[in-house]
Write a protein that holds these residues in place. Structure first.
Motif, PDB file in Angstrom:
ATOM      1  N   MET A  88      42.202  28.548  40.482  1.00  0.00           N
ATOM      2  CA  MET A  88      41.709  29.319  40.664  1.00  0.00           C
ATOM      3  C   MET A  88      42.368  30.581  40.676  1.00  0.00           C
ATOM      4  N   ASN A  89      43.915  30.542  40.025  1.00  0.00           N
ATOM      5  CA  ASN A  89      44.988  30.928  40.030  1.00  0.00           C
ATOM      6  C   ASN A  89      44.950  31.621  38.374  1.00  0.00           C
ATOM      7  N   ASP A  90      43.969  30.803  37.827  1.00  0.00           N
ATOM      8  CA  ASP A  90      43.805  30.946  36.177  1.00  0.00           C
ATOM      9  C   ASP A  90      43.472  32.482  35.826  1.00  0.00           C
ATOM     10  N   PRO A  91      43.509  33.152  34.827  1.00  0.00           N
ATOM     11  CA  PRO A  91      42.781  34.735  34.936  1.00  0.00           C
ATOM     12  C   PRO A  91      41.168  34.342  34.329  1.00  0.00           C
ATOM     13  N   ILE A  92      41.082  35.148  35.406  1.00  0.00           N
ATOM     14  CA  ILE A  92      39.131  35.038  34.431  1.00  0.00           C
ATOM     15  C   ILE A  92      38.897  35.232  33.631  1.00  0.00           C
ATOM     16  N   GLY A  93      37.672  35.397  32.546  1.00  0.00           N
ATOM     17  CA  GLY A  93      37.478  35.575  31.419  1.00  0.00           C
ATOM     18  C   GLY A  93      37.202  36.966  31.379  1.00  0.00           C
ATOM     19  N   GLY A  94      36.588  37.252  30.095  1.00  0.00           N
ATOM     20  CA  GLY A  94      36.245  38.438  29.941  1.00  0.00           C
ATOM     21  C   GLY A  94      36.979  39.409  29.409  1.00  0.00           C
ATOM     22  N   GLY A  95      38.330  39.075  29.684  1.00  0.00           N
ATOM     23  CA  GLY A  95      39.401  40.317  29.083  1.00  0.00           C
ATOM     24  C   GLY A  95      40.210  40.777  30.210  1.00  0.00           C
ATOM     25  N   SER A  96      39.894  40.060  31.404  1.00  0.00           N
ATOM     26  CA  SER A  96      40.197  40.995  32.561  1.00  0.00           C
ATOM     27  C   SER A  96      41.922  39.882  32.873  1.00  0.00           C
ATOM     28  N   ARG A  97      42.591  40.983  33.814  1.00  0.00           N
ATOM     29  CA  ARG A  97      44.191  40.098  33.422  1.00  0.00           C
ATOM     30  C   ARG A  97      44.607  39.812  35.030  1.00  0.00           C
ATOM     31  N   GLN A  98      43.040  39.609  35.800  1.00  0.00           N
ATOM     32  CA  GLN A  98      42.446  39.448  37.566  1.00  0.00           C
ATOM     33  C   GLN A  98      42.739  37.729  37.496  1.00  0.00           C
ATOM     34  N   ARG A  99      43.438  37.245  38.612  1.00  0.00           N
ATOM     35  CA  ARG A  99      43.209  35.671  38.571  1.00  0.00           C
ATOM     36  C   ARG A  99      41.546  35.588  39.113  1.00  0.00           C
ATOM     37  N   LYS A 100      41.208  34.407  39.086  1.00  0.00           N
ATOM     38  CA  LYS A 100      39.808  34.307  39.435  1.00  0.00           C
ATOM     39  C   LYS A 100      39.888  34.327  41.216  1.00  0.00           C
ATOM     40  N   ALA A 101      40.829  33.664  41.841  1.00  0.00           N
ATOM     41  CA  ALA A 101      40.657  33.478  43.120  1.00  0.00           C
ATOM     42  C   ALA A 101      40.818  35.079  43.720  1.00  0.00           C
ATOM     43  N   GLU A 102      41.462  36.432  42.804  1.00  0.00           N
ATOM     44  CA  GLU A 102      41.022  37.783  43.536  1.00  0.00           C
ATOM     45  C   GLU A 102      40.069  38.331  42.823  1.00  0.00           C
ATOM     46  N   VAL A 103      39.545  37.756  42.006  1.00  0.00           N
ATOM     47  CA  VAL A 103      37.923  38.806  41.770  1.00  0.00           C
ATOM     48  C   VAL A 103      36.611  37.951  42.823  1.00  0.00           C
ATOM     49  N   VAL A 104      37.066  36.370  43.061  1.00  0.00           N
ATOM     50  CA  VAL A 104      35.760  35.890  44.057  1.00  0.00           C
ATOM     51  C   VAL A 104      35.974  36.133  44.971  1.00  0.00           C
ATOM     52  N   ALA A 105      37.450  36.419  45.791  1.00  0.00           N
ATOM     53  CA  ALA A 105      37.841  37.446  46.788  1.00  0.00           C
ATOM     54  C   ALA A 105      37.511  38.437  47.412  1.00  0.00           C
ATOM     55  N   ASP A 106      37.431  39.795  46.284  1.00  0.00           N
ATOM     56  CA  ASP A 106      37.250  40.830  46.161  1.00  0.00           C
ATOM     57  C   ASP A 106      35.963  41.390  46.101  1.00  0.00           C
ATOM     58  N   ALA A 107      35.300  40.046  45.376  1.00  0.00           N
ATOM     59  CA  ALA A 107      33.496  40.258  45.610  1.00  0.00           C
ATOM     60  C   ALA A 107      32.692  39.750  46.845  1.00  0.00           C
ATOM     61  N   ILE A 108      33.636  39.008  47.906  1.00  0.00           N
ATOM     62  CA  ILE A 108      33.111  38.291  48.887  1.00  0.00           C
ATOM     63  C   ILE A 108      33.486  39.334  49.659  1.00  0.00           C
ATOM     64  N   ASN A 109      34.526  39.989  49.788  1.00  0.00           N
ATOM     65  CA  ASN A 109      35.299  41.417  50.380  1.00  0.00           C
ATOM     66  C   ASN A 109      33.786  42.976  50.140  1.00  0.00           C
ATOM     67  N   ARG A 110      33.919  43.124  49.061  1.00  0.00           N
ATOM     68  CA  ARG A 110      33.153  43.996  48.985  1.00  0.00           C
ATOM     69  C   ARG A 110      31.748  43.747  49.833  1.00  0.00           C
ATOM     70  N   LEU A 111      31.146  42.531  49.522  1.00  0.00           N
ATOM     71  CA  LEU A 111      30.154  41.691  49.810  1.00  0.00           C
ATOM     72  C   LEU A 111      29.447  42.594  51.480  1.00  0.00           C
ATOM     73  N   LEU A 112      30.421  42.039  51.839  1.00  0.00           N
ATOM     74  CA  LEU A 112      30.157  41.874  53.447  1.00  0.00           C
ATOM     75  C   LEU A 112      30.453  42.965  53.721  1.00  0.00           C
ATOM     76  N   ALA A 113      31.114  44.432  52.934  1.00  0.00           N
ATOM     77  CA  ALA A 113      31.557  45.531  53.665  1.00  0.00           C
ATOM     78  C   ALA A 113      30.052  46.307  53.407  1.00  0.00           C
ATOM     79  N   GLU A 114      28.858  45.569  52.235  1.00  0.00           N
ATOM     80  CA  GLU A 114      28.312  46.338  51.860  1.00  0.00           C
ATOM     81  C   GLU A 114      26.705  46.007  52.246  1.00  0.00           C
ATOM     82  N   LEU A 115      27.104  44.875  52.683  1.00  0.00           N
ATOM     83  CA  LEU A 115      25.544  44.321  53.923  1.00  0.00           C
ATOM     84  C   LEU A 115      26.076  44.701  55.201  1.00  0.00           C
TER      85      LEU A 115
END
Length: 278
Positions: free
Chosen positions: A25-52
């Motif tokens: 999960m340290n590897d960069p996520i696909g789609g041209g982003s430089r973000q690590r997969k772990a960062e993308v997933v954590a950010d998405a869950i944090n954002r979802l919890l805030a929106e919920l």
């Protein structure tokens, strides 16, 4: 399938997020982003919890329409919450909202009203940090989720069924996860069976396969295993997917292969759509 039970404080439902925290999960996520997969997933869950939390907020505060667990699996298997909620599994949403580990300041670009963009600073609560270490003990993670689901269903026999969302980038390293996945879905309320959705996050730049109704287009046995583990999308989630421009037929499953950042966000948004809240 029903999946139409009213969700209320007297009859809440729950979400269980399973987050792959393996070394890859340290590897960069696909789609041209430089973000690590772990960062993308954590950010998405944090954002979802805030929106919920906002979605369930009323004048008196956040109502406990849902209880939420975030379980990480990698070097260890267990609660991925940090801060005051560390070590806990299913937490009432009001407590989640009140106890982030911290609130960060994030810079984002918003429309300026004249066709351009302007930078602004927003508050970003954090409950889950990006972690990438160890193997991928998916069977153990699903087993822990199954225990939480079984206990929840026993205590809430008439609720909208629990939803388990598994976000992973690799093959299970502790056996075939299919039987553990099936065990999760054997727990049934008066409104239907527990739901298990799977998201594959990849470093590849290929086009994601979103909510397929067949495994024909999937490139490898592991992808087909994840597809077979995934529940059918309930009707209201299929309808919402269609509104978002995502094809979702009658036999569409809650599965996304080769997800990029956009797909991760859409997957969590659609996969956590429940019925009306009262």
């Amino acid at each position: 399938m029903t999946y139409s039970a009213e969700i209320s404080r007297a009859n809440p439902s729950c979400f269980v997020f399973l987050v792959d925290q393996s070394a890859s999960m340290n590897d960069p996520i696909g789609g041209g982003s430089r973000q690590r997969k772990a960062e993308v997933v954590a950010d998405a869950i944090n954002r979802l919890l805030a929106e919920l939390s906002v979605k369930c907020a009323k004048e008196e505060g956040v109502r406990d329409y849902f209880h939420v667990a975030v379980l990480g699996y990698g070097y260890t298997v267990g609660s991925a919450f940090t801060g005051p909620l560390a070590g806990r599994d299913l937490v009432p949403l009001s407590q989640v909202a009140d106890q982030p580990a911290r609130v960060e300041k994030r810079v984002k670009k918003v429309p300026d009203g004249a066709g351009g963009l302007v930078e602004t600073t927003t508050s970003f609560p954090v409950w889950v940090d990006p972690v990438a270490n160890g193997g991928t003990p998916m069977c153990r993670a699903l087993g822990l989720a199954e225990k939480l689901v079984a206990d929840w269903v026993a205590r809430h026999p008439d609720c909208f069924p629990p939803i388990v969302l598994n976000l992973t980038d690799g093959e299970s390293t502790d056996g075939d996860p299919a039987s553990a996945a099936w065990a999760v879905q054997t727990h049934v309320t008066a409104d239907g069976a527990a739901l298990l959705f799977n998201l594959h996050v990849s470093a590849a730049n290929a086009v994601p396969v979103t909510f397929p109704d067949t495994d024909v287009a999937l490139p490898d046995p592991y992808a087909r295993t994840l597809f077979g583990m995934s529940s059918l999308l309930p009707q209201h989630m299929r309808f919402y997917a269609l509104q978002q421009g995502l094809p979702a037929g009658d036999m569409a499953r809650g599965f996304v292969y080769n997800a990029d950042i956009t797909s991760v966000v859409q997957f969590l948004d659609i996969g956590t759509r429940a019925t009306e809240l009262r």
